[in-house]
Design a protein around this motif. Structure first.
Motif, PDB file in Angstrom:
ATOM      1  N   CYS A  34       8.944  16.289   8.678  1.00 56.54           N
ATOM      2  CA  CYS A  34      10.365  15.973   7.331  1.00 56.54           C
ATOM      3  C   CYS A  34      11.367  16.758   7.861  1.00 56.54           C
ATOM      4  O   CYS A  34      12.373  16.596   7.149  1.00 56.54           O
ATOM      5  CB  CYS A  34       9.653  16.127   6.285  1.00 56.54           C
ATOM      6  SG  CYS A  34       9.712  17.966   5.463  1.00 56.54           S
ATOM      7  N   THR A  48       5.396  18.009  -2.229  1.00 55.10           N
ATOM      8  CA  THR A  48       5.685  16.643  -1.466  1.00 55.10           C
ATOM      9  C   THR A  48       4.698  16.156  -1.989  1.00 55.10           C
ATOM     10  O   THR A  48       4.029  14.889  -1.949  1.00 55.10           O
ATOM     11  CB  THR A  48       5.331  15.823   0.433  1.00 55.10           C
ATOM     12  OG1 THR A  48       4.264  16.896   0.698  1.00 55.10           O
ATOM     13  CG2 THR A  48       6.279  18.048   0.729  1.00 55.10           C
ATOM     14  N   ASN A  53       7.417  11.881  -5.807  1.00 54.54           N
ATOM     15  CA  ASN A  53       7.680  12.264  -4.062  1.00 54.54           C
ATOM     16  C   ASN A  53       6.427  11.166  -3.556  1.00 54.54           C
ATOM     17  O   ASN A  53       6.069  10.786  -3.012  1.00 54.54           O
ATOM     18  CB  ASN A  53       7.577  13.252  -3.140  1.00 54.54           C
ATOM     19  CG  ASN A  53       8.778  14.271  -4.037  1.00 54.54           C
ATOM     20  OD1 ASN A  53       9.409  13.596  -3.589  1.00 54.54           O
ATOM     21  ND2 ASN A  53       8.942  15.464  -3.805  1.00 54.54           N
ATOM     22  N   ASP A  56       6.084   9.612  -0.376  1.00 50.12           N
ATOM     23  CA  ASP A  56       6.905  10.393   0.401  1.00 50.12           C
ATOM     24  C   ASP A  56       5.977  11.808   0.649  1.00 50.12           C
ATOM     25  O   ASP A  56       5.887  12.809   1.186  1.00 50.12           O
ATOM     26  CB  ASP A  56       8.121  10.723   0.634  1.00 50.12           C
ATOM     27  CG  ASP A  56       8.315  11.663   1.820  1.00 50.12           C
ATOM     28  OD1 ASP A  56       7.874  11.452   3.115  1.00 50.12           O
ATOM     29  OD2 ASP A  56       9.198  13.273   2.007  1.00 50.12           O
ATOM     30  N   ARG A  57       4.114  10.773   0.539  1.00 51.89           N
ATOM     31  CA  ARG A  57       3.267  12.108   0.010  1.00 51.89           C
ATOM     32  C   ARG A  57       3.147  12.291   1.473  1.00 51.89           C
ATOM     33  O   ARG A  57       2.289  11.266   2.197  1.00 51.89           O
ATOM     34  CB  ARG A  57       2.352  11.410  -0.327  1.00 51.89           C
ATOM     35  CG  ARG A  57       1.386  12.834  -1.039  1.00 51.89           C
ATOM     36  CD  ARG A  57       0.482  12.753  -2.181  1.00 51.89           C
ATOM     37  NE  ARG A  57       1.502  11.981  -3.384  1.00 51.89           N
ATOM     38  CZ  ARG A  57       0.894  11.605  -4.462  1.00 51.89           C
ATOM     39  NH1 ARG A  57      -1.063  11.545  -4.818  1.00 51.89           N
ATOM     40  NH2 ARG A  57       0.707  11.887  -5.922  1.00 51.89           N
TER      41      ARG A  57
END
Length: 269
Positions: A34, A48, A53, A56-57
């Motif tokens: 990332c 994350t 999130n 976007d894990r």
């Protein structure tokens, strides 16, 4: 190689003064997945995996780290033990394979080639079991039941992956593993069977003796006194026919009461 004339004071400057709740270290990592900067991979994974999130894990693969940022001088650079800018050890312990830094060397860190990751506790105190696929205490050498890849699964209580967990683990008599804290909590609740295979987790002979005494003192009603049931023993896997008793059914092979009925008692007509 260290540059000639570099002092030990420079190498140790800031030792134990930087880091996070997971590790004391003098660098941060840039996550290649990332491109964000974190104190360590665990900080990345916890961040994350937060609920906000959820879309976007993801988790950071330790081997993929290519860039670190010195916490002393803020210089970004390729992974190495010594900062190319200010000359400090970014970690008193450093593993180039795991891209791992830690200033707290009292943990006894070492890299296990067979596990492929760094462990703590001192190399002399552990051996790698090829069948189980993990490092175990030397006290368990030739003294544990092997279960193939026993550490490469989730703790049956909290479901955290065991192989690279930061928490202490325990190997039960059956060879299965779980977190020590989870095991102790299970025992507190008087659960003495492995959650995976149902075998007894410890020597239960004293408990079985007490049950013998209770059964001897508890007379069953006439309609049940001579009834038999088929049982399967969770400890020795033997199947046998025994007299039914409300307190429990004893395995005639290993004398364990860790059994289950596989055929109900036949009631009188």
């Amino acid at each position: 190689m260290l540059m000639e004339g570099r002092s030990n004071d420079r190498l140790t400057f800031g030792k134990m003064g930087y880091g996070c709740k997971h590790y004391r270290r003098r660098c941060k990592i840039r996550a290649p997945c990332c491109n964000e900067v974190y104190d360590c991979r665990h900080c990345h994974n916890e961040s994350t995996n937060l609920l906000q999130n959820i879309f976007d894990r993801h988790e950071l693969v330790r081997y993929d780290v290519k860039q670190v940022i010195c916490s002393v001088c803020d210089a970004q650079q390729p992974v190495a033990r010594v900062c190319t800018n200010c000359g400090v050890n970014m970690g008193e312990y450093f593993c180039d394979v795991c891209k791992f830094y830690d200033d707290d060397i009292d943990k006894g860190q070492f890299h296990c080639d067979d596990c492929g990751i760094c462990r703590v506790g001192g190399r002399e105190n552990f051996f790698h079991c090829k069948k189980c696929g993990s490092c175990y205490s030397v006290s368990l050498r030739n003294n544990h039941s092997c279960v193939e890849n026993s550490m490469r699964h989730h703790c049956p209580i909290c479901y955290e992956y065991l192989f690279d967990s930061l928490k202490d683990t325990i190997v039960m008599n059956c060879g299965h593993t779980m977190h020590c804290d989870c095991y102790n909590e299970m025992i507190k609740r008087e659960k003495y069977c492995c959650p995976i295979c149902s075998k007894s987790t410890m020597d239960m002979s004293r408990t079985w003796k007490r049950m013998d005494e209770e059964i001897e003192a508890t007379v069953m009603p006439d309609e049940y006194r001579y009834k038999k049931v088929w049982i399967l023993c969770n400890d020795c896997n033997d199947t046998t026919e025994v007299y039914f008793h409300v307190i429990g059914q004893k395995c005639s092979h290993c004398e364990s009461y860790n059994t289950r009925t596989i055929a109900p008692p036949v009631l009188p007509q």
